[in-house]
Scaffold this motif. Structure first.
Motif, PDB file in Angstrom:
ATOM      1  N   TYR A  12       5.010   5.859   0.354  1.00 24.93           N
ATOM      2  CA  TYR A  12       4.524   4.594   0.907  1.00 24.93           C
ATOM      3  C   TYR A  12       5.076   4.302   2.296  1.00 24.93           C
ATOM      4  CZ  TYR A  12       8.751   2.138  -1.028  1.00 24.93           C
ATOM      5  OH  TYR A  12      10.026   1.720  -1.344  1.00 24.93           O
ATOM      6  N   CYS A  19      -4.173   3.706  -8.273  1.00 29.65           N
ATOM      7  CA  CYS A  19      -3.727   3.062  -7.035  1.00 29.65           C
ATOM      8  C   CYS A  19      -3.410   4.112  -5.967  1.00 29.65           C
ATOM      9  CB  CYS A  19      -2.493   2.210  -7.293  1.00 29.65           C
ATOM     10  SG  CYS A  19      -2.790   0.703  -8.241  1.00 29.65           S
ATOM     11  N   TYR A  71      -6.468   5.536  -4.480  1.00 27.46           N
ATOM     12  CA  TYR A  71      -7.013   4.562  -3.529  1.00 27.46           C
ATOM     13  C   TYR A  71      -6.245   4.620  -2.207  1.00 27.46           C
ATOM     14  CZ  TYR A  71      -7.893  -0.021  -1.415  1.00 27.46           C
ATOM     15  OH  TYR A  71      -8.182  -1.043  -0.542  1.00 27.46           O
ATOM     16  N   HIS A  72      -4.926   4.746  -2.288  1.00 26.56           N
ATOM     17  CA  HIS A  72      -4.122   4.827  -1.063  1.00 26.56           C
ATOM     18  C   HIS A  72      -4.500   6.068  -0.245  1.00 26.56           C
ATOM     19  CE1 HIS A  72      -0.853   2.519  -3.490  1.00 26.56           C
ATOM     20  NE2 HIS A  72      -1.902   1.786  -3.206  1.00 26.56           N
ATOM     21  N   LYS A  79      -2.495  -1.243   4.966  1.00 26.39           N
ATOM     22  CA  LYS A  79      -3.043  -1.758   3.708  1.00 26.39           C
ATOM     23  C   LYS A  79      -2.575  -0.906   2.532  1.00 26.39           C
ATOM     24  CE  LYS A  79      -7.423  -3.199   1.606  1.00 26.39           C
ATOM     25  NZ  LYS A  79      -8.900  -3.286   1.805  1.00 26.39           N
ATOM     26  N   ALA A  80      -2.555   0.418   2.722  1.00 23.80           N
ATOM     27  CA  ALA A  80      -2.078   1.313   1.662  1.00 23.80           C
ATOM     28  C   ALA A  80      -0.619   1.029   1.344  1.00 23.80           C
ATOM     29  CB  ALA A  80      -2.254   2.762   2.093  1.00 23.80           C
ATOM     30  N   ASN A 106       1.080  -1.818   1.702  1.00 23.55           N
ATOM     31  CA  ASN A 106       1.196  -3.087   0.986  1.00 23.55           C
ATOM     32  C   ASN A 106       0.692  -2.982  -0.451  1.00 23.55           C
ATOM     33  OD1 ASN A 106       2.223  -5.409   2.691  1.00 23.55           O
ATOM     34  ND2 ASN A 106       0.726  -4.534   4.085  1.00 23.55           N
ATOM     35  N   HIS A 107      -0.318  -2.167  -0.678  1.00 24.57           N
ATOM     36  CA  HIS A 107      -0.920  -2.067  -2.003  1.00 24.57           C
ATOM     37  C   HIS A 107       0.005  -1.387  -3.012  1.00 24.57           C
ATOM     38  CE1 HIS A 107      -3.998  -0.999  -5.076  1.00 24.57           C
ATOM     39  NE2 HIS A 107      -4.550  -2.128  -4.668  1.00 24.57           N
ATOM     40  N   ASN A 108       1.079  -0.759  -2.539  1.00 23.84           N
ATOM     41  CA  ASN A 108       2.024  -0.131  -3.463  1.00 23.84           C
ATOM     42  C   ASN A 108       2.691  -1.143  -4.386  1.00 23.84           C
ATOM     43  OD1 ASN A 108       2.814   2.968  -3.231  1.00 23.84           O
ATOM     44  ND2 ASN A 108       2.022   2.273  -1.254  1.00 23.84           N
ATOM     45  N   ASN A 109       2.648  -2.411  -4.026  1.00 21.72           N
ATOM     46  CA  ASN A 109       3.125  -3.442  -4.937  1.00 21.72           C
ATOM     47  C   ASN A 109       2.403  -3.357  -6.278  1.00 21.72           C
ATOM     48  OD1 ASN A 109       4.125  -5.950  -6.033  1.00 21.72           O
ATOM     49  ND2 ASN A 109       2.203  -6.876  -5.390  1.00 21.72           N
ATOM     50  N   TRP A 110       1.096  -3.130  -6.234  1.00 20.94           N
ATOM     51  CA  TRP A 110       0.306  -3.078  -7.467  1.00 20.94           C
ATOM     52  C   TRP A 110       0.590  -1.806  -8.248  1.00 20.94           C
ATOM     53  CZ3 TRP A 110      -1.289  -7.558  -8.764  1.00 20.94           C
ATOM     54  CH2 TRP A 110      -1.597  -8.498  -7.774  1.00 20.94           C
TER      55      TRP A 110
END
Length: 290
Positions: free
Chosen positions: A184, A250, A253-254, A268-269, A271-275
């Protein structure tokens, strides 16, 4: 009234310094800590331990942000994304920055005092790594690996708090977290790569060069393999695998985002690591419910 306004303005700048407006760093540190806490306690951690490690995560991430800005104060002004940070912009002084970092670290240390001696001893190692990380960008080709250790050091600490020892499974999970952090944070580093090359900062995005997307995929793969192996050892039920497969989704998607090498999509990728982390924790927590 003027004094109160000045004090309020200072507090706002301190909040920006420690990134209270950007909680992504806190949750990326929190999820591995919670995975480990649930693994070590077999799904039944004492509420006091949950409170201590959640608050410690917030405080140490905040202290780390202050130290990072102090270490990078001469670099941040040359990077568009960071040029307006409070220290770089002259809103607060170097002494204030160090004071904030010190106070937060001291409060965090106070939190672990009710825990056993081994956990307290490990807290000193955690502090050392948190201080070291910002400076590794000057000389180490893969500072994201050090970040992974810093962001994952809650793993051995939670095992120590629960078991009064740190078994090999904890160190393996920490290794997995290093791979996750490289994945990430390489995406994050791709956002600033051009600026970092100009000012001479070392990052994994620069080190991997044209293979940075492949490296991200490999690191995700190793991370998920390690987490799967630990779950198999613990004989976790299907709920873990639901969370695991959502996490894999996820990561896929990243990949679709970072392969474009577009700055905003890479961010965006990141930040999306939170999910991703949340999905894994949900799977672990559900698997331990009896």
């Amino acid at each position: 009234m003027a004094l109160m306004e000045q004090f309020k303005g200072r507090l706002i700048q301190y909040a920006y310094l420690v990134r209270l407006h950007k909680p992504i760093g806190t949750v990326l540190l929190l999820w591995p800590t919670l995975w480990a806490l649930w693994f070590a306690s077999h799904g039944h951690p004492p509420l006091l331990h949950v409170f201590i490690f959640c608050m410690g995560t917030l405080l140490m991430r905040s202290a780390g942000c202050a130290m990072n800005d102090y270490a990078d104060r001469d670099f941040d002004r040359h990077v568009k994304r960071t040029e307006n940070r409070p220290l770089t912009a002259g809103q607060i002084s170097k002494k204030e920055t160090l004071f904030v970092a010190g106070v937060l670290a001291l409060i965090s240390f106070g939190l672990v005092l009710p825990l056993n001696r081994l956990t307290i001893e490990l807290s000193f190692a955690a502090l050392f790594i948190a201080i070291l990380y910002p400076f590794t960008k000057r000389f180490f080709a893969m500072p994201q690996a050090i970040l992974g250790i810093a962001f994952g050091f809650g793993i051995p600490m939670t095992y120590a708090a629960e078991l009064n020892e740190v078994p090999w499974q904890a160190w393996l999970m920490l290794l997995g977290n290093v791979f996750w952090a490289i994945a990430y944070d390489t995406a994050y580093a791709m956002v600033d790569r051009d600026d970092d090359i100009k000012i001479g900062i070392k990052t994994s995005a620069i080190t991997f060069g044209q293979f940075e997307v492949t490296a991200i995929v490999i690191c995700y793969l190793l991370f998920f393999i390690i987490m799967a192996y630990l779950a198999i050892l613990e004989n976790l039920n299907h709920w873990f695998w639901v969370g695991w497969f959502v996490g894999v989704g996820c990561a896929i998607y990243h990949y679709t985002l970072v392969k474009t090498r577009d700055r905003m999509k890479c961010f965006k990728a990141f930040n999306h690591n939170n999910w991703l982390g949340a999905a894994l924790f949900a799977g672990v927590a559900m698997a331990y419910l009896k």
